[in-house]
Write a protein that holds these residues in place. Sequence first.
Motif, PDB file in Angstrom:
ATOM      1  N   GLY A   1     -17.583  49.116 -30.838  1.00 60.91           N
ATOM      2  CA  GLY A   1     -16.876  48.349 -29.809  1.00 60.91           C
ATOM      3  C   GLY A   1     -17.235  48.743 -28.385  1.00 60.91           C
ATOM      4  N   SER A   2     -17.895  49.871 -28.206  1.00 57.76           N
ATOM      5  CA  SER A   2     -18.296  50.281 -26.857  1.00 57.76           C
ATOM      6  C   SER A   2     -19.557  49.519 -26.440  1.00 57.76           C
ATOM      7  CB  SER A   2     -18.552  51.793 -26.821  1.00 57.76           C
ATOM      8  OG  SER A   2     -19.657  52.120 -27.641  1.00 57.76           O
ATOM      9  N   TYR A   3     -19.850  49.576 -25.162  1.00 61.97           N
ATOM     10  CA  TYR A   3     -21.020  48.877 -24.636  1.00 61.97           C
ATOM     11  C   TYR A   3     -22.129  49.854 -24.282  1.00 61.97           C
ATOM     12  CZ  TYR A   3     -18.395  44.550 -24.337  1.00 61.97           C
ATOM     13  OH  TYR A   3     -17.677  43.431 -24.652  1.00 61.97           O
ATOM     14  N   ALA A   4     -23.344  49.386 -24.417  1.00 58.48           N
ATOM     15  CA  ALA A   4     -24.512  50.146 -23.982  1.00 58.48           C
ATOM     16  C   ALA A   4     -25.356  49.212 -23.128  1.00 58.48           C
ATOM     17  CB  ALA A   4     -25.319  50.663 -25.168  1.00 58.48           C
ATOM     18  N   GLY A   5     -26.029  49.789 -22.161  1.00 56.33           N
ATOM     19  CA  GLY A   5     -26.899  49.003 -21.302  1.00 56.33           C
ATOM     20  C   GLY A   5     -28.344  49.253 -21.661  1.00 56.33           C
ATOM     21  N   VAL A   6     -29.189  48.290 -21.334  1.00 56.22           N
ATOM     22  CA  VAL A   6     -30.612  48.431 -21.577  1.00 56.22           C
ATOM     23  C   VAL A   6     -31.361  47.812 -20.402  1.00 56.22           C
ATOM     24  CG1 VAL A   6     -30.819  46.280 -22.913  1.00 56.22           C
ATOM     25  CG2 VAL A   6     -32.442  48.118 -23.278  1.00 56.22           C
ATOM     26  N   GLU A   7     -32.424  48.484 -19.995  1.00 54.17           N
ATOM     27  CA  GLU A   7     -33.314  47.952 -18.976  1.00 54.17           C
ATOM     28  C   GLU A   7     -34.726  48.012 -19.530  1.00 54.17           C
ATOM     29  OE1 GLU A   7     -33.439  49.061 -14.565  1.00 54.17           O
ATOM     30  OE2 GLU A   7     -35.242  50.018 -15.379  1.00 54.17           O
ATOM     31  N   THR A   8     -35.386  46.863 -19.584  1.00 51.68           N
ATOM     32  CA  THR A   8     -36.762  46.783 -20.058  1.00 51.68           C
ATOM     33  C   THR A   8     -37.644  46.422 -18.878  1.00 51.68           C
ATOM     34  OG1 THR A   8     -35.968  45.980 -22.192  1.00 51.68           O
ATOM     35  CG2 THR A   8     -38.303  45.674 -21.716  1.00 51.68           C
ATOM     36  N   GLU A   9     -38.722  47.170 -18.692  1.00 52.92           N
ATOM     37  CA  GLU A   9     -39.653  46.883 -17.603  1.00 52.92           C
ATOM     38  C   GLU A   9     -41.060  46.764 -18.171  1.00 52.92           C
ATOM     39  OE1 GLU A   9     -41.151  48.567 -13.276  1.00 52.92           O
ATOM     40  OE2 GLU A   9     -39.730  49.742 -14.438  1.00 52.92           O
ATOM     41  N   LEU A  10     -41.728  45.671 -17.852  1.00 55.43           N
ATOM     42  CA  LEU A  10     -43.137  45.475 -18.183  1.00 55.43           C
ATOM     43  C   LEU A  10     -43.894  45.598 -16.865  1.00 55.43           C
ATOM     44  CD1 LEU A  10     -42.784  42.380 -20.537  1.00 55.43           C
ATOM     45  CD2 LEU A  10     -42.981  44.801 -21.174  1.00 55.43           C
ATOM     46  N   TYR A  11     -44.826  46.539 -16.796  1.00 50.21           N
ATOM     47  CA  TYR A  11     -45.490  46.837 -15.529  1.00 50.21           C
ATOM     48  C   TYR A  11     -46.428  45.731 -15.063  1.00 50.21           C
ATOM     49  CZ  TYR A  11     -43.719  51.506 -16.532  1.00 50.21           C
ATOM     50  OH  TYR A  11     -42.907  52.573 -16.824  1.00 50.21           O
ATOM     51  N   MET A  12     -47.074  45.012 -15.994  1.00 52.46           N
ATOM     52  CA  MET A  12     -47.933  43.902 -15.597  1.00 52.46           C
ATOM     53  C   MET A  12     -48.015  42.901 -16.735  1.00 52.46           C
ATOM     54  SD  MET A  12     -51.903  43.788 -14.308  1.00 52.46           S
ATOM     55  CE  MET A  12     -51.612  44.577 -12.739  1.00 52.46           C
ATOM     56  N   CYS A  13     -47.722  41.641 -16.441  1.00 53.46           N
ATOM     57  CA  CYS A  13     -47.815  40.601 -17.448  1.00 53.46           C
ATOM     58  C   CYS A  13     -48.082  39.256 -16.773  1.00 53.46           C
ATOM     59  CB  CYS A  13     -46.559  40.549 -18.319  1.00 53.46           C
ATOM     60  SG  CYS A  13     -45.043  40.350 -17.407  1.00 53.46           S
ATOM     61  N   ARG A  14     -48.375  38.272 -17.605  1.00 57.61           N
ATOM     62  CA  ARG A  14     -48.666  36.932 -17.097  1.00 57.61           C
ATOM     63  C   ARG A  14     -48.022  35.932 -18.058  1.00 57.61           C
ATOM     64  NH1 ARG A  14     -54.412  36.666 -16.533  1.00 57.61           N
ATOM     65  NH2 ARG A  14     -54.112  37.240 -14.386  1.00 57.61           N
ATOM     66  N   ALA A  15     -47.465  34.873 -17.493  1.00 59.96           N
ATOM     67  CA  ALA A  15     -46.914  33.814 -18.335  1.00 59.96           C
ATOM     68  C   ALA A  15     -48.056  33.178 -19.107  1.00 59.96           C
ATOM     69  CB  ALA A  15     -46.206  32.781 -17.475  1.00 59.96           C
ATOM     70  N   LYS A  16     -47.797  32.901 -20.372  1.00 57.91           N
ATOM     71  CA  LYS A  16     -48.841  32.352 -21.237  1.00 57.91           C
ATOM     72  C   LYS A  16     -48.250  31.183 -22.005  1.00 57.91           C
ATOM     73  CE  LYS A  16     -52.102  33.699 -24.781  1.00 57.91           C
ATOM     74  NZ  LYS A  16     -52.602  34.750 -25.620  1.00 57.91           N
ATOM     75  N   GLY A  17     -49.023  30.158 -22.183  1.00 57.03           N
ATOM     76  CA  GLY A  17     -48.537  28.992 -22.915  1.00 57.03           C
ATOM     77  C   GLY A  17     -47.672  28.131 -22.031  1.00 57.03           C
TER      78      GLY A  17
END
Length: 121
Positions: A63-79
């Motif tokens: 029932g408790s909450y956890a946070g998450v941070e995801t970082e991608l250093y370099m990417c490009r939109a595809k499709g």
Amino acid sequence: MEPNAFFYDEANGVVILNAVHIDKEIVLNYKREETVDMVDLLVDEVPFPISVVHHGTFQQKDGSYAGVETELYMCRAKGTFSINAQRAAASASAISLQILDPERADGKIGSIKRFSAPSKI
């Protein structure tokens, strides 16, 4: 000030932490007002490389909450890029990302940070 509290000293532009934070890893999430240039992406365009940071929270089994941070250093939109926004209905937008080599000395392409959160963000 509460033992785990901290505050932003706007006059000096610094975050003030209590002694309990010494030698601890601190993750801050903040918003600020800023004038930005906006570029529209069209469905058939291949945009320039970007970095992406995503913040979120999730509820754990207890029932408790956890946070998450995801970082991608370099990417490009595809499709294709699709926006599915229907009035008064659940909707989801989608984008595919191609992760690129940011050519960092440490060889990393991104990071994922997990932390405790007092509530859903």
